[in-house]
Design an enzyme around this catalytic site. Structure first.
Site, PDB file in Angstrom:
ATOM      1  N   ASP A  12       1.258   6.627   3.341  1.00  0.00           N
ATOM      2  CA  ASP A  12       0.922   6.516   1.896  1.00  0.00           C
ATOM      3  C   ASP A  12       1.434   5.132   1.300  1.00  0.00           C
ATOM      4  OD1 ASP A  12      -0.383   7.291  -0.665  1.00  0.00           O
ATOM      5  OD2 ASP A  12       1.229   8.670  -1.212  1.00  0.00           O
ATOM      6  N   HIS A  29      -4.018  -2.155   2.797  1.00  0.00           N
ATOM      7  CA  HIS A  29      -4.659  -1.267   4.047  1.00  0.00           C
ATOM      8  C   HIS A  29      -4.594  -2.255   5.165  1.00  0.00           C
ATOM      9  CE1 HIS A  29      -5.905   1.978   1.324  1.00  0.00           C
ATOM     10  NE2 HIS A  29      -6.810   1.321   0.933  1.00  0.00           N
ATOM     11  N   LEU A 122       0.661   8.679  25.845  1.00  0.00           N
ATOM     12  CA  LEU A 122       1.041   9.176  24.500  1.00  0.00           C
ATOM     13  C   LEU A 122      -0.703   9.497  23.795  1.00  0.00           C
ATOM     14  CD1 LEU A 122       2.210   9.021  21.667  1.00  0.00           C
ATOM     15  CD2 LEU A 122       1.357   6.526  21.427  1.00  0.00           C
TER      16      LEU A 122
HETATM   17  C1  FPP Z   1      -2.806   5.833   1.975  1.00  0.00           C
HETATM   18  O1  FPP Z   1      -2.394   4.912   1.028  1.00  0.00           O
HETATM   19  C2  FPP Z   1      -3.488   5.278   2.813  1.00  0.00           C
HETATM   20  C3  FPP Z   1      -4.873   5.428   3.408  1.00  0.00           C
HETATM   21  C4  FPP Z   1      -5.488   6.370   2.575  1.00  0.00           C
HETATM   22  C5  FPP Z   1      -5.331   4.611   4.432  1.00  0.00           C
HETATM   23  C6  FPP Z   1      -4.467   4.679   5.598  1.00  0.00           C
HETATM   24  C7  FPP Z   1      -5.011   3.315   6.451  1.00  0.00           C
HETATM   25  C8  FPP Z   1      -4.418   2.573   7.096  1.00  0.00           C
HETATM   26  C9  FPP Z   1      -3.083   2.616   7.361  1.00  0.00           C
HETATM   27  C10 FPP Z   1      -4.904   1.532   7.719  1.00  0.00           C
HETATM   28  C11 FPP Z   1      -5.983   1.662   8.716  1.00  0.00           C
HETATM   29  C12 FPP Z   1      -5.689   2.719   9.850  1.00  0.00           C
HETATM   30  C13 FPP Z   1      -6.526   2.808  10.877  1.00  0.00           C
HETATM   31  C14 FPP Z   1      -5.654   3.300  11.923  1.00  0.00           C
HETATM   32  C15 FPP Z   1      -7.622   1.942  11.183  1.00  0.00           C
HETATM   33  P1  FPP Z   1      -3.160   4.794  -0.410  1.00  0.00           P
HETATM   34  O2  FPP Z   1      -4.258   3.881  -0.379  1.00  0.00           O
HETATM   35  O3  FPP Z   1      -3.327   6.163  -0.880  1.00  0.00           O
HETATM   36  O4  FPP Z   1      -1.874   4.105  -1.432  1.00  0.00           O
HETATM   37  P2  FPP Z   1      -1.370   4.474  -2.800  1.00  0.00           P
HETATM   38  O5  FPP Z   1      -0.957   5.755  -2.730  1.00  0.00           O
HETATM   39  O6  FPP Z   1      -0.601   3.405  -3.221  1.00  0.00           O
HETATM   40  O7  FPP Z   1      -2.859   4.312  -3.687  1.00  0.00           O
END
Ligand code: FPP
Length: 224
Positions: A12, A29, A122
């Site tokens: 997150d 992201h 893994l």
């Molecule tokens: C949460 O942060 C993250 C996500 C919803 C997406 C996770 C994706 C990645 C780490 C990159 C892509 C991964 C792969 C495996 C291709 P948020 O956007 O909810 O953050 P916030 O709470 O600050 O809004």
């Protein structure tokens, strides 16, 4: 010291990091994906057998279309560019959640799973369009349809995580203390670490600090 077989992570804080440092949630992201790569490497170094990453929840569909498309574009490129190398490293990729994406992404996901199916170093479980409550409801429905009895073993066997041991350790970055509909059944006895840092800023040192702390915890599983 506690053995560590399975780490689950709620990654997150991408959006907040991106807005703060690059004035764009999507930039967060992109950098978050670099953290994913570093954590995969370190997971192998630590000889951990399972890594489950929460990449997209059933609730994340409520985000703006532009952000959703960007995330899936990142994922497509990741699979296209990185799956061969992951395969060479003997890594198995498994998708948790229902594959209801574009035909191109569905195919990429299916092919990646098929290609890496027999790998043993893994197992990375990528939770995509995943929600724990609907996973549980589906499991109960299947048990009912098969006229089986409801037992802990039977329920576990009917979850998408069948054949995957429960996580020993859950890490959630981003300074928020909640489970967000992630592996609610499977996390019943996991050690939970809430980390203040946002996912793009989370690094190998932070990961190893948590692993070290986890290994020293006295895990009682209800005993004394
Ligand atoms: C949460 O942060 C993250 C996500 C919803 C997406 C996770 C994706 C990645 C780490 C990159 C892509 C991964 C792969 C495996 C291709 P948020 O956007 O909810 O953050 P916030 O709470 O600050 O809004």
């Amino acid at each position: 010291m506690n053995p560590l077989n399975h780490v689950a992570i709620i990654m997150d804080g991408n959006g907040r990091w991106g807005l703060k440092y690059k004035n764009s949630r999507n930039a967060g992201h992109k950098v978050g994906l670099n953290t994913v790569e570093k954590i995969i490497k370190e997971t192998i170094k630590n000889r951990i057998n399972f890594l489950t990453l929460f990449a997209f929840s059933t609730e994340n569909w409520k985000r703006p279309k532009k952000e959703i498309n960007y995330l899936f574009g990142l994922l497509e490129n990741f699979l296209i560019n990185r799956i061969e190398d992951l395969h060479k490293q003997n890594i198995k990729l498994k998708i948790l959640g229902s594959k209801k994406f574009s035909p191109k992404l569905n195919k990429l996901l299916r092919n990646s799973e098929r290609k890496t199916l027999n790998n043993t170093k893994l197992q990375i479980n990528l939770a995509l369009n995943y929600g724990s409550k609907s996973e549980l409801i589906d499991a109960f429905k299947r048990i009912k349809k098969n006229k089986s009895t409801i037992t802990e073993k039977n329920l576990s066997r009917n979850l998408q995580t069948k054949n995957i041991p429960d996580p020993d350790l859950l890490i959630r970055t981003g300074n928020t203390k909640r489970l967000s509909n992630f592996l609610l059944w499977q996390l019943a006895y996991s050690e939970i670490f809430f980390e203040k840092k946002l996912w793009p800023a989370f690094n190998v040192k932070d990961y190893n600090r948590i692993i070290k702390e986890y290994k020293l915890i006295k895990r009682n599983f209800g005993r004394i």
